[in-house]
Motif scaffolding. Structure first.
Motif, short mmCIF file in Angstrom:
data_model
loop_
_atom_site.label_atom_id
_atom_site.label_comp_id
_atom_site.label_asym_id
_atom_site.label_seq_id
_atom_site.Cartn_x
_atom_site.Cartn_y
_atom_site.Cartn_z
N VAL A 1 -7.14 -3.91 -2.09
CA VAL A 1 -6.55 -2.56 -2.12
C VAL A 1 -7.45 -1.67 -2.96
O VAL A 1 -7.72 -1.96 -4.13
CB VAL A 1 -5.12 -2.58 -2.70
CG1 VAL A 1 -4.53 -1.16 -2.68
CG2 VAL A 1 -4.23 -3.53 -1.91
N VAL B 1 -6.25 -0.35 2.45
CA VAL B 1 -5.84 -1.76 2.40
C VAL B 1 -6.68 -2.53 3.42
O VAL B 1 -6.71 -2.17 4.60
CB VAL B 1 -4.34 -1.92 2.72
CG1 VAL B 1 -3.91 -3.37 2.54
CG2 VAL B 1 -3.50 -1.01 1.82
N GLY C 1 0.83 -1.20 0.00
CA GLY C 1 0.00 0.00 0.00
C GLY C 1 0.86 1.25 0.00
O GLY C 1 1.87 1.30 0.70
N ASP D 1 -3.88 4.82 -0.19
CA ASP D 1 -4.52 3.52 -0.41
C ASP D 1 -5.32 3.08 0.82
O ASP D 1 -4.91 3.30 1.97
CB ASP D 1 -3.47 2.43 -0.69
CG ASP D 1 -2.94 2.49 -2.11
OD1 ASP D 1 -3.54 3.19 -2.95
OD2 ASP D 1 -1.93 1.81 -2.38
#
Length: 260
Positions: A163, A152, A146, A150
């Motif tokens: 993701v 995750v 990540g 992002d």
């Protein structure tokens, strides 16, 4: 016996005699002086230049590291000497998902101060930079899953890492391991990385430090470089490519497509 002649000689000012000076290195270490002044002199100078070149190369371009644990199996095995590309992120580049990186974990994985005196640390660092010993305990190798922004998540209904809403099939994970036995749902802060080991059941990584002061997120400027090659042992010579597992992952909140 001519005593007058002796008296006259004693009255004369003393004249320095040729030969090694008292206390000089040549006088104290005659064997060493012969080596340095003989054919060994060029060999010693050449060796010193080679070591200086290797240290400069290691500091600025590519540095060997010894893999101390099985947290990155099967990609990297215990005892592998990997070559870390320190130019990978120097000229506008940045870590992307799937990269295997070496980083300084202080502030994210550990808050322990460097041990030992400065001279000892410098010597240990120089030896480690040549790949002759393991690096200090604050240096880690993990895979980026990540990047800044992002989201995750682990795990989705199919037991996969997710993701930015896209499920990821991680072929590099150690056979028999699940993506994570510990569930998590995090958003990676800008300028940091979320990293995991490939041998998930044996890796202490970002998952284990979510409650730490740094939140387990690795600042991008703490990354030493990208692991590009396995250089030793000979039977393990290979490139360490990035993973295509994240090719369909889009930017945070954006449509599908590669990020970064």
């Amino acid at each position: 016996m001519d005593t007058e002649a002796q008296h006259t000689e004693r009255d004369l000012p003393s004249t320095p005699q040729p030969g090694p000076e008292r206390g000089s290195r040549s006088a104290r270490f005659p064997a060493l002086a012969r080596y340095l002044e003989g054919p060994w002199r060029k060999a010693v100078a050449l060796l010193a230049l080679c070591l200086l070149f290797l240290l400069l190369l290691s500091h600025f371009v590519v540095q060997p590291f010894v893999i101390p644990s099985g947290s990155m199996e099967p990609t990297l095995k215990v005892g592998d000497r990997v070559l870390v590309n320190k130019l990978a992120y120097r000229f506008g580049g940045h870590p992307v998902r799937g990269d295997v990186v070496v980083f300084d974990g202080r502030g994210s994985f550990t808050d322990e101060p460097p041990e030992g005196n400065p001279v000892g640390r410098a010597l240990r660092s120089a030896v480690a930079s040549l790949g002759l010993r393991e690096s200090e305990g604050n240096v880690y190798v993990k895979r980026v899953v990540g990047v800044g922004g992002d989201r995750v998540v682990c795990c989705d209904k199919g037991g996969r890492l997710q993701v930015n809403g896209t499920p990821v099939t991680e072929a590099y994970v150690y056979p028999g391991d699940t993506p994570s036995q510990v569930p998590f749902d995090i958003v990676v802060p800008d300028g940091t990385l979320f990293v995991l080991g490939d041998h998930r059941s044996r890796s202490s990584d970002s998952r284990d430090h979510l409650g730490s002061p740094g939140g387990g997120m690795v600042p991008v400027d703490h990354v030493v470089g990208r692991v590009d090659w396995i250089g030793w042992p000979v039977g393990r010579w290979a490139e360490v490519p990035g993973s295509g597992a994240f090719a369909r992952v889009g930017a945070p909140g954006g449509p599908g497509g590669a990020h970064g």
